[in-house]
Design a protein around this motif. Sequence first.
Motif, PDB file in Angstrom:
ATOM      1  N   GLY A 121       0.843  -1.276  -0.040  1.00  0.00           N
ATOM      2  CA  GLY A 121       0.212   0.012  -0.102  1.00  0.00           C
ATOM      3  C   GLY A 121       0.685   1.382   0.001  1.00  0.00           C
ATOM      4  N   GLY A 122       1.999   1.052   0.408  1.00  0.00           N
ATOM      5  CA  GLY A 122       3.106   2.369   0.290  1.00  0.00           C
ATOM      6  C   GLY A 122       2.889   3.421   1.518  1.00  0.00           C
ATOM      7  N   VAL A 123       2.119   2.912   2.521  1.00  0.00           N
ATOM      8  CA  VAL A 123       1.945   3.800   3.559  1.00  0.00           C
ATOM      9  C   VAL A 123       2.114   2.844   4.889  1.00  0.00           C
ATOM     10  N   GLU A 124       2.846   3.499   5.823  1.00  0.00           N
ATOM     11  CA  GLU A 124       3.019   3.048   7.072  1.00  0.00           C
ATOM     12  C   GLU A 124       1.714   2.838   7.728  1.00  0.00           C
ATOM     13  N   GLY A 125       1.703   1.867   8.738  1.00  0.00           N
ATOM     14  CA  GLY A 125       0.686   1.850   9.723  1.00  0.00           C
ATOM     15  C   GLY A 125      -0.514   1.244   9.197  1.00  0.00           C
ATOM     16  N   GLN A 126      -0.654   0.597   8.140  1.00  0.00           N
ATOM     17  CA  GLN A 126      -1.999  -0.113   7.737  1.00  0.00           C
ATOM     18  C   GLN A 126      -1.893  -1.593   7.754  1.00  0.00           C
ATOM     19  N   GLY A 127      -0.877  -2.194   8.271  1.00  0.00           N
ATOM     20  CA  GLY A 127      -0.722  -3.533   8.247  1.00  0.00           C
ATOM     21  C   GLY A 127      -1.662  -4.313   8.729  1.00  0.00           C
TER      22      GLY A 127
END
Length: 389
Positions: free
Chosen positions: A231-237
């Motif tokens: 997704g290219g964005v941290e914190g979405q895992g």
Amino acid sequence: MTTSQPMAFDAEKESLVLDAVERFVERELKPVAQRLEHADEWPAGIVAGMREMGLFGCIIREEYGGLGLSASTYAKVVERIARVWMSVSGIINSHLIMAACVQRNGTEAQRQRFLPIFASGELRGGLALTEPDCGTDLQAVRTVARRDGDHYVINGTKTWISNGIHGQAFAVLVKTDPQAQPRHRGMSLFICEKGPGFTSTRKLEKLGYKGIDSAELVFENFRVPAENLVGGVEGQGFKQVMSGLELGRINVAARGVGVARACLEESVAYAQLRRTFGKPICDHQAIALKLADMATRAEAARLLVEQAARAYDVGQRCDMEAGMAKLFASEAAVENAMEALRIHGAYGYSKEMNVERYYRDAPLLCIGEGTNELQRLIIARQLVERDPI
């Protein structure tokens, strides 16, 4: 970035796929399942056959080289495989959860890069969540990734990872911000290919579910490109993993249906052959009642799986439906396995009979992809959220 396109049902395609799987199961699995399972041997020839059939791309959309099957059809594929050898269905399940995470949450560049080689089976693997001190409580993971230029450096250990030895790539859940509150906001998911700093240290021995490799993965200053952050964005895992586990739980539930049905079929056949007191044991009320309950459990489990798969196919949130299916079908498999063993008597306790294997395999389903105790909590919470006072 999340995409969840409804899957159209194609009856003709489903029929063709299921017929092919049935032939494959009868020709390739059934003759060797008992021998390979007892030897705890990774089924290289079977994996090659599944790759040739495109089964590693079951739910990957056709535009990315997959079969584009609906979850409903995929669940039937899993059930047919699990009726003969449950371990084989696990080899594709973990791999396809990884693929689903990318397909649903990855950037378009990530989908273009990874999904075609996932679908072909050129790059196979799974999902790396569990740690030595962290199972059900995923927010407690200790594996950490820190940014270093255009890479992240990962350190930590994962355990009980399916396909851990023979797989080449894994969706790895890590902490990119260990101090974040609530904890899930500091979690990210990376696609990690094996290389320097990323190794499988040992194969874990199991009671059942043999053949498929369950392993410990160790990350020691492993460098993964930043472009592999899903997704290219941290914190979405955490959110991304939860969406993937919906499919995983449907798979586990379908396996439960397969094992429950296998136990039923073996028991119905044996009960007509085995005679006591001058008649087949199926004519004794005690055995007849067991068969009736086994059949009812298997059919109810199948219907719950169909309901969950339909919800997944139309893009609805289905953690409750998948949880119900997983809970009931896995318990049905355990109960049917026990009853099958009792119906077979001493023969059921023998390694010569399939029911001994079902009896060892079934309990895993109550644990894998979230324990059944967790499923009950999810179901209860969703009941309240969906129908507040």
